[in-house]
Motif scaffolding. Structure first.
Motif, PDB file in Angstrom:
ATOM      1  N   CYS A   1      -4.870  97.386   9.371  1.00  0.00           N
ATOM      2  CA  CYS A   1      -6.010  98.034   8.723  1.00  0.00           C
ATOM      3  C   CYS A   1      -5.674  99.424   8.219  1.00  0.00           C
ATOM      4  CB  CYS A   1      -7.199  98.108   9.683  1.00  0.00           C
ATOM      5  SG  CYS A   1      -6.929  99.253  11.072  1.00  0.00           S
ATOM      6  N   GLY A   2      -4.724 100.100   8.838  1.00  0.00           N
ATOM      7  CA  GLY A   2      -4.311 101.403   8.349  1.00  0.00           C
ATOM      8  C   GLY A   2      -5.087 102.580   8.888  1.00  0.00           C
ATOM      9  N   ALA A   3      -6.001 102.337   9.831  1.00  0.00           N
ATOM     10  CA  ALA A   3      -6.786 103.451  10.363  1.00  0.00           C
ATOM     11  C   ALA A   3      -5.890 104.482  11.021  1.00  0.00           C
ATOM     12  CB  ALA A   3      -7.817 102.916  11.351  1.00  0.00           C
ATOM     13  N   CYS A   4      -4.872 104.018  11.708  1.00  0.00           N
ATOM     14  CA  CYS A   4      -3.954 104.929  12.417  1.00  0.00           C
ATOM     15  C   CYS A   4      -3.279 105.859  11.434  1.00  0.00           C
ATOM     16  CB  CYS A   4      -2.913 104.113  13.179  1.00  0.00           C
ATOM     17  SG  CYS A   4      -2.042 102.909  12.136  1.00  0.00           S
ATOM     18  N   SER A   5      -2.758 105.282  10.371  1.00  0.00           N
ATOM     19  CA  SER A   5      -1.988 106.054   9.401  1.00  0.00           C
ATOM     20  C   SER A   5      -2.866 107.100   8.716  1.00  0.00           C
ATOM     21  CB  SER A   5      -1.398 105.097   8.373  1.00  0.00           C
ATOM     22  OG  SER A   5      -0.378 105.707   7.655  1.00  0.00           O
TER      23      SER A   5
ATOM     24  N   ARG B   1       8.474  99.316  18.349  1.00  0.00           N
ATOM     25  CA  ARG B   1       7.609  99.712  17.244  1.00  0.00           C
ATOM     26  C   ARG B   1       6.499 100.634  17.702  1.00  0.00           C
ATOM     27  NH1 ARG B   1       7.771  95.032  13.203  1.00  0.00           N
ATOM     28  NH2 ARG B   1       7.046  96.140  11.373  1.00  0.00           N
ATOM     29  N   TYR B   2       6.228 100.587  18.980  1.00  0.00           N
ATOM     30  CA  TYR B   2       5.100 101.289  19.583  1.00  0.00           C
ATOM     31  C   TYR B   2       3.774 100.790  19.050  1.00  0.00           C
ATOM     32  CZ  TYR B   2       9.023 104.044  21.061  1.00  0.00           C
ATOM     33  OH  TYR B   2      10.223 104.412  21.578  1.00  0.00           O
TER      34      TYR B   2
ATOM     35  N   LYS C   1      10.801 109.840  16.172  1.00  0.00           N
ATOM     36  CA  LYS C   1      11.496 111.122  15.904  1.00  0.00           C
ATOM     37  C   LYS C   1      10.547 112.148  15.313  1.00  0.00           C
ATOM     38  CE  LYS C   1      15.370 110.005  13.606  1.00  0.00           C
ATOM     39  NZ  LYS C   1      15.873 108.633  13.834  1.00  0.00           N
ATOM     40  N   ASN C   2       9.537 111.682  14.569  1.00  0.00           N
ATOM     41  CA  ASN C   2       8.647 112.622  13.908  1.00  0.00           C
ATOM     42  C   ASN C   2       7.236 112.638  14.490  1.00  0.00           C
ATOM     43  OD1 ASN C   2      10.312 113.696  11.652  1.00  0.00           O
ATOM     44  ND2 ASN C   2      10.528 111.528  11.219  1.00  0.00           N
ATOM     45  N   CYS C   3       7.003 111.856  15.521  1.00  0.00           N
ATOM     46  CA  CYS C   3       5.662 111.737  16.084  1.00  0.00           C
ATOM     47  C   CYS C   3       5.375 112.891  17.044  1.00  0.00           C
ATOM     48  CB  CYS C   3       5.554 110.391  16.802  1.00  0.00           C
ATOM     49  SG  CYS C   3       4.115 110.245  17.858  1.00  0.00           S
ATOM     50  N   ILE C   4       4.210 113.522  16.878  1.00  0.00           N
ATOM     51  CA  ILE C   4       3.859 114.672  17.716  1.00  0.00           C
ATOM     52  C   ILE C   4       3.765 114.265  19.178  1.00  0.00           C
ATOM     53  CG2 ILE C   4       2.072 116.372  18.223  1.00  0.00           C
ATOM     54  CD1 ILE C   4       1.415 116.440  15.285  1.00  0.00           C
ATOM     55  N   HIS C   5       3.200 113.068  19.406  1.00  0.00           N
ATOM     56  CA  HIS C   5       3.013 112.620  20.784  1.00  0.00           C
ATOM     57  C   HIS C   5       4.356 112.514  21.499  1.00  0.00           C
ATOM     58  CE1 HIS C   5       1.000 110.512  24.127  1.00  0.00           C
ATOM     59  NE2 HIS C   5       2.125 109.826  24.193  1.00  0.00           N
TER      60      HIS C   5
ATOM     61  N   MET D   1      11.192 110.522  -2.554  1.00  0.00           N
ATOM     62  CA  MET D   1      10.404 111.118  -3.636  1.00  0.00           C
ATOM     63  C   MET D   1       8.943 111.242  -3.209  1.00  0.00           C
ATOM     64  SD  MET D   1      12.660 111.596  -5.877  1.00  0.00           S
ATOM     65  CE  MET D   1      12.101 111.839  -7.550  1.00  0.00           C
ATOM     66  N   GLY D   2       8.584 110.517  -2.183  1.00  0.00           N
ATOM     67  CA  GLY D   2       7.212 110.561  -1.690  1.00  0.00           C
ATOM     68  C   GLY D   2       7.231 110.674  -0.188  1.00  0.00           C
ATOM     69  N   GLN D   3       6.032 110.646   0.403  1.00  0.00           N
ATOM     70  CA  GLN D   3       5.947 110.837   1.845  1.00  0.00           C
ATOM     71  C   GLN D   3       5.243 109.681   2.520  1.00  0.00           C
ATOM     72  OE1 GLN D   3       4.012 114.722   1.715  1.00  0.00           O
ATOM     73  NE2 GLN D   3       5.948 115.582   2.437  1.00  0.00           N
ATOM     74  N   ARG D   4       5.448 109.622   3.813  1.00  0.00           N
ATOM     75  CA  ARG D   4       4.719 108.665   4.641  1.00  0.00           C
ATOM     76  C   ARG D   4       4.274 109.409   5.887  1.00  0.00           C
ATOM     77  NH1 ARG D   4       7.879 107.934   9.026  1.00  0.00           N
ATOM     78  NH2 ARG D   4      10.153 107.740   8.801  1.00  0.00           N
ATOM     79  N   LYS D   5       3.461 108.721   6.692  1.00  0.00           N
ATOM     80  CA  LYS D   5       3.051 109.316   7.961  1.00  0.00           C
ATOM     81  C   LYS D   5       4.039 108.924   9.040  1.00  0.00           C
ATOM     82  CE  LYS D   5      -0.819 110.930   6.260  1.00  0.00           C
ATOM     83  NZ  LYS D   5      -2.142 110.629   6.803  1.00  0.00           N
ATOM     84  N   ALA D   6       3.859 109.486  10.236  1.00  0.00           N
ATOM     85  CA  ALA D   6       4.737 109.105  11.338  1.00  0.00           C
ATOM     86  C   ALA D   6       4.455 107.675  11.781  1.00  0.00           C
ATOM     87  CB  ALA D   6       4.570 110.057  12.512  1.00  0.00           C
ATOM     88  N   ILE D   7       3.208 107.227  11.623  1.00  0.00           N
ATOM     89  CA  ILE D   7       2.889 105.813  11.853  1.00  0.00           C
ATOM     90  C   ILE D   7       2.573 105.238  10.468  1.00  0.00           C
ATOM     91  CG2 ILE D   7       0.437 106.248  12.419  1.00  0.00           C
ATOM     92  CD1 ILE D   7       0.748 103.873  14.443  1.00  0.00           C
ATOM     93  N   TYR D   8       3.271 104.196  10.085  1.00  0.00           N
ATOM     94  CA  TYR D   8       3.293 103.848   8.661  1.00  0.00           C
ATOM     95  C   TYR D   8       3.650 102.388   8.411  1.00  0.00           C
ATOM     96  CZ  TYR D   8       8.356 103.675   9.208  1.00  0.00           C
ATOM     97  OH  TYR D   8       9.620 103.336   9.606  1.00  0.00           O
TER      98      TYR D   8
END
Lengths: 307, 697, 215
Positions: B281-285, B271-272, B323-327, B300-307
């Motif tokens: 808490c959602g601060a990361c997202s 999960r990393y 797969k979608n994380c910049i790091h 139909m909608g979007q999410r972040k890479a950490i979600y």
């Protein structure tokens, strides 16, 4: 490429320019395919007359035509949707061993046997595959491609707007095979683009012309009623010409416009369009046999200028 | 042969099948069997057999055969009366072998074995001859020949019975723990029911949260209950039930073993994010710069890479999508790790393996919605205002990507004229796999139509259908309501053509309205495709891991379509919910409860019985070539090292007695107990009037 | 009523509100005899006959109407593909003998059918039945005749022959002397399959007597 050209009934007797155009574009000065002429062909046979009344006779007659090609080491290539559908269907039916034996029992009376084309030899065994039946649209698209065709274009038809009509029996030749996607076909459009022209979009682009199955013969009014809808879409799209791969669709669009007394849009076969793009003189292309005068379109072609 | 006498009255040895259980060799070592006392019971089965076969004549014939001490004809041998008759004859005539000539052993073989055992005869000295499915039912037109055949079959059966050997079943202990695969409503319900009975549950879910497809829904039919409102309490209960060990973002890799004793290997995907530390808490997202389509919202909608996939996710732990994380792609960013107040983000995390032992497995892996042909006849993904029903569900859902507003993808406006097309991806006989009806689409369309009408006063809804299936409780009433109060229009006709106006992106549907007998063309702002259910992605791999069958429609196959809807052919593995086939929530919950109950019943005794009709290797003949290992579908034989070299040993509990190994063994070293070469060839020889050196009459 | 004048004049006046006779005259016949099917129309073997001649089992048709929706002929005529298949299911063979052969064979119906029925092939099967039970349409016989006599559906005109010569195209096969052999083969084959009898042609089996331009 070795093509055994199957000319059928309609082209030689109504639109000989189409055959001429095909021979010339495939000739040594242009696409340089090897043509094999077979003088024992008969009618493919026509689907309404034969397939609708007696499938056995239809298959025997078609098989006879295929036998003439099987040892020529060539693909059978036709310029007509009806012939394409009839002959391709026949090769599929003949894959069934029982049907093939039955047909060969009849063909034996005229000294013929359908075996198919020799694919390869394994030891002492000969392996046969069905005779390949192809439509000129698919043959040009697959064997030469957009680049191959474009390379032979000397007079690009730039800016000319072409309404492409595939016709039903090219898109759905048999119940199990289609060579182009019937919902979203690309081959004929690509050939038109290879000639430098624009293939215009219009609603219900794959609609039927209305002539097939004997409709034109029996009830021309019905055929025209069906054509009218498509004609209106094509007219609204501002097409300079209608291009098709079937002489019967050509005939229908040609005559329907006369019958319906609408603003005439010239109708050409793809071979004729490509011949123009290859720089072949229109006087060889048999436009005098068309009902709707092709002259206005030829004027536009001239106006485009040479590459 | 002395080995035969050594069998004696049956073994009760635990453990392996080494000494004392020598396999018989080939048929040419066949010798006459010891005398015995066989009882033959010919069953009329009412008129099923008796109406075609002359049962008294067959019994009479049987009584003349060698070693047959008594032969009777009964009306219904399986009945209490019939069973009593067998018991009586055993006592009166000192029978030591029983033949029941009746229906297929698949029906009553266990019954007759039990009767024999109760009367003191080894249960595996009972043999059944099929006079019904293999005689009276197939030769119903020719009574004389059927009776002759029945006599022949009985004679063959007697020859077989002479060579039967006493055997005994084994009992093994079980693990009182159940693995539940899939944490949708089916998996959740099954887990809760099992935990309530004090059975340990390991609930595995491959997604980051539990809830499954039900969590994606807005309301449910026919009551209009809010889906997440009824689901969330159950989700929370799962989290708080100590008897349920929940492993999300985890996949099943291996399931080996047998009923009561499965060995399971799981992989906890990385999960990393450290689940122990994350407080949700959602601060990361919030800080994450990457936006990608959200699978939960059907893109139909979007999410972040950490979600988290949706706000009510359980457990409320964030997941990082590498797969979608910049790091992970470039080594830069890492913002999430910087802002996390508890330091839960761990880029170095590795997948972890978990091994456990369970007694039963419940497969509740759900479904995927059918994906319509891209750019096909309905214009899906080509015309922006053509969407699927699940995509509409996400739009209507208040916690969805548009906060519950139904907006046209082309211009973000409310639609005023909506059409539904039924049976998309179902009832298609050109497809090899999608011939079935998906059952729920008629009802969910009514629900969506009703919701659209409730949300927007000026919306018109038309449903293009072929048939309406409203068979459940309250469903027909709901169908009535959506048409009367709801004002939804029902058009019987399958859309033939869908065209788009390229400027407005409005759609025109041409169809034959069959009940009007007219072809019509109508305009709509939005077209919703009522898609069916399909087996979910990963079904092939999971099937191989579990070793269970699938029906032609691709879903997992139940062992009996009527009477055993949640059992599979592999004992101890159960299926529930849409994993077994398309169904709605009430049926899913019912099946989940049924599977939990079946699993619990299996484990309740604390032991399982292993049937002895299994393969046995004669180690004197075996060379350890391993062919049996290759051909066995159940992984039962294993090559072990012995003093004499490599030998094959069959794990009895895994063996299903199919005979494949015995048939394949080049040294004829394997025997299937109860189906040895002698037993079968003596029976076959009787079919041809008795072989030379055979048992004679 | 209230209108005076000759009956003809009466009919030409617009219908008055409430004038039942006038309304009825506009609407057409009110009472239609034989408007109820009572079973004589039903031929119990029709469905099997269709299968025998190469159609599919029409009983599994869902009557969804997709075929009608895509059919170019259904759009322009009262003949709806779905309805025709329904009539097949009902076994109403006779009605097909009154319908012209206007299926274009475009196969859109089969392309879109969810029950995998091919109405175009069903109609081909029905044509087979009609030809054997009732007779062959004139245009079919004409075309078949031409093919038997000339190998193709038409005789090349003089204009055509001139065009080909001028353009250096090879002569058409059926203008070559050796083509007689081909016509003999067709003749033999048509006789062998009994096509000649079916259609009412003059195949002799020994060879075509007529050639293009000949007697």
């Amino acid at each position: 490429m070795r093509y055994a050209l199957f000319v059928g009934c309609t082209i030689p007797n109504r639109f000989p320019g189409v055959e001429n155009a095909t021979r010339r574009i495939l000739g040594p000065e242009h696409l340089d395919a090897e043509l094999v002429d077979i003088n024992e062909f008969t009618c493919c046979p026509a689907l309404p007359t034969f397939y609708s009344t007696d499938r056995v006779t239809w298959l025997v007659t078609a098989a006879r035509n295929l036998v003439l090609v099987q040892d020529k080491n060539a693909d059978l290539v036709t310029m007509c949707n009806g012939c394409f559908s009839s002959l391709l269907k026949a090769t599929e039916e003949l894959e069934n061993v029982n049907k093939c034996n039955f047909v060969n029992a009849a063909l034996a009376t005229v000294g013929k046997q359908y075996r198919g084309r020799l694919a390869r030899t394994e030891g002492h065994r000969n392996i046969y595959e069905p005779v390949k039946v192809r439509h000129i649209i698919e043959a040009l698209y697959t064997d030469f491609g957009k680049e191959g065709i474009a390379a032979k274009v000397q007079h690009p038809l730039s800016g000319l707007r072409i309404a492409v009509h595939n016709g039903c029996h090219f898109l759905r030749p048999t119940t199990r095979t289609s060579v182009d996607d019937p919902a979203k076909p690309v081959m004929l459009d690509t050939l038109v683009e290879a000639a430098g022209a624009t293939s215009v979009d219009f609603p219900d682009k794959q609609a039927c012309c209305g002539a097939g199955g004997g409709i034109r013969l029996q009830v021309p009014k019905l055929a025209n009623a069906i054509t009218k809808d498509k004609y209106e879409c094509i007219n609204a799209a501002g097409a300079d010409a209608i291009v098709t791969g079937c002489p019967y669709c050509l005939f229908q669009f040609d005559h329907a416009q006369k019958d319906l007394k609408v603003h005439p849009i010239p109708v050409l076969h793809i071979s004729q369009l490509l011949a123009l793009a290859f720089g072949i003189d229109p006087e060889h292309l048999g436009f005098e046999w068309h009902f709707v005068a092709v002259r206005p379109f030829l004027k536009k072609v001239d106006a485009v200028g040479v590459a | 042969m002395s080995a035969e006498k050594a069998q004696g009255a049956g073994r009760t040895a635990q453990g392996d099948q080494g000494a004392g259980d020598k396999a018989h060799g080939t048929g040419d070592r066949q010798s006459a069997p010891a005398p015995c006392r066989i009882g033959v019971f010919v069953c009329h089965c009412g008129s099923n057999i008796g109406g075609v076969v002359d049962c008294p004549a067959v019994a009479q014939y049987a009584s003349g055969l060698k070693d047959v001490a008594v032969a009777k004809a009964n009306m219904y041998t399986c009945s209490t009366v019939g069973q009593e008759e067998i018991r009586k004859q055993i006592k009166e005539h000192g029978l030591d072998r029983i033949i029941v000539a009746s229906c297929s052993p698949r029906l009553h073989e266990p019954t007759f074995r039990r009767v024999a055992e109760d009367a003191g005869v080894n249960p595996y000295l009972v043999h059944m001859v099929n006079l019904r499915e293999q005689c009276s039912w197939v030769h119903a037109g020719d009574h004389a020949s059927a009776t002759d055949k029945a006599k022949n079959l009985v004679r063959m059966g007697v020859a077989r019975a002479r060579r039967l050997e006493p055997l005994s079943a084994r009992e093994l202990g079980v693990e009182k723990r159940v693995l539940v695969i899939g944490a949708g409503i089916a998996g959740i319900q099954a887990s809760l029911d099992l935990a309530a009975q004090g059975i340990e549950v390991v609930l595995v879910e491959r997604g980051p949260s539990i809830g499954g497809r039900m969590a994606q829904l807005d309301k449910t039919f026919p009551t209009g209950d809010c889906a997440i409102c009824v689901l969330a309490p159950k989700m929370v209960e799962v989290l708080h039930t100590s008897g349920i060990r929940l492993l999300t973002y985890t996949e099943v890799k291996e399931v080996s073993g047998f009923a009561g004793n499965f060995d399971v290997k799981l992989e906890r995907k990385a999960r990393y994010v450290d689940e122990e530390k994350c407080v949700g808490c959602g601060a990361c997202s919030e800080k994450c710069p990457v936006k990608v389509p959200n699978e939960f919202d059907e893109a139909m909608g979007q999410r972040k890479a950490i979600y988290v996939p949706f706000p009510q996710a359980a457990p409320l732990k964030y997941t990082l999508d590498p797969k979608n994380c910049i790091h992970f792609k470039t080594g830069k960013c890492g913002l999430c790790q910087k802002v996390c107040p508890v330091g839960a983000v761990d880029f170095e995390m590795k997948p972890a393996e978990v091994r456990l032992k369970v007694g039963a497995v419940i497969v509740a892996t759900g479904f995927d919605p059918y994906v319509p042909h891209i750019r096909g006849y309905y214009g899906y993904k080509e015309y922006p205002n053509v969407i699927t029903a699940l995509e509409l569900e996400r739009l209507i859902n208040a916690s969805g990507p548009t906060r519950g507003e139904v907006l046209r993808p082309s211009d973000g406006q409310h639609p005023h004229r909506v059409a539904f097309a039924q049976c998309v991806g179902s009832r298609n006989w050109k497809s090899s796999s999608n011939k079935y009806c998906s059952k729920v689409c008629c009802m969910y369309t009514m629900k969506l139509a009703q919701l659209l009408k409730e949300h927007y006063s000026d919306i018109s809804v038309s449903v293009y259908y072929i048939d309406i299936r409203a068979a459940g409780k309250g469903f027909e009433e709901y169908y009535h309501k959506v048409r009367s109060v709801g004002g939804v229009e029902y058009i019987r006709g399958r859309p033939a053509r869908v065209l788009e106006n390229p400027l407005t992106h409005d759609l025109t549907i041409r169809a034959e309205e069959t009940l009007l007998n007219k072809i019509t063309e109508r305009e709509y702002d939005m077209l919703v495709l009522s898609v069916g259910m399909e087996p979910p992605e990963g079904m092939d791999a999971l099937q191989r891991i579990l070793g269970i069958s699938r029906s032609p429609d691709g879903f997992f196959q139940e062992v009996h379509p009527k009477l055993r809807p949640v059992d599979t052919a592999r004992d101890g593995i159960f299926i529930a919910g849409c994993a077994q086939g398309p169904k709605d929530i009430p049926d899913t919950v019912a099946q989940a409860k049924a599977a939990a109950s079946s699993a619990a019943a299996m484990l309740a005794r604390g032991k399982v019985t292993v049937e002895p009709l299994t393969a046995v290797v004669d180690e004197a003949l075996c060379e350890g070539c391993g062919l049996c290992v290759t051909v066995c579908p159940y992984g039962a034989p294993r090559i072990v090292d012995t003093k004499e070299g490599k030998r094959s040993r069959v794990e009895e509990a895994l063996c299903h007695g199919c005979g494949t190994c015995a048939a394949s063994c080049p040294r004829l070293a394997i025997v299937c107990r109860g189906f040895s070469d002698e037993q079968l060839s003596s029976e076959a020889a009787e079919a041809f009037g008795g072989a030379a050196g055979g048992d004679g009459r | 009523m209230t209108q005076g004048g000759a009956p003809e004049a009466q009919k030409k006046r617009p219908a008055e509100n409430g004038s039942a006779d006038a309304r009825a005259a506009e609407a057409g016949p009110l009472i239609v005899e034989d408007s109820v099917f009572t079973g004589e129309e039903h031929d119990p073997d029709f469905v099997k006959q269709i299968i025998r001649y190469g159609g599919k089992d029409v009983q599994t048709c869902l009557q969804c109407g997709n075929c009608t929706g895509v059919c170019p002929v259904s759009l322009k005529t009262p003949y709806k593909t779905r309805n025709l298949i329904k009539l097949c299911q009902y076994g109403y063979k006779r009605i097909f003998f009154t319908i012209p052969w206007i299926c274009a064979g475009c196969h859109r119906c089969h392309e879109h059918c969810p029950a995998d029925i091919n109405p175009a092939e069903v109609f081909v099967a029905i044509r087979h039945i009609e030809v054997r039970e009732r007779g062959v349409p004139r245009f079919i016989r004409d075309n078949a005749s031409l093919i038997l006599r000339h190998g193709f559906g038409a005789i090349p005109s003089d204009d055509i022959k001139r065009y080909r010569e001028k353009e250096g195209m090879p002569p058409l096969p059926n203008t070559l002397p050796g083509y007689r052999k081909v016509l003999q083969e067709l003749d033999t084959l048509f006789k062998k399959t009994r096509f000649d009898q079916l259609i009412g042609l003059e195949a002799s089996g020994e060879g075509a007597k007529k050639q293009e331009g000949g007697k």
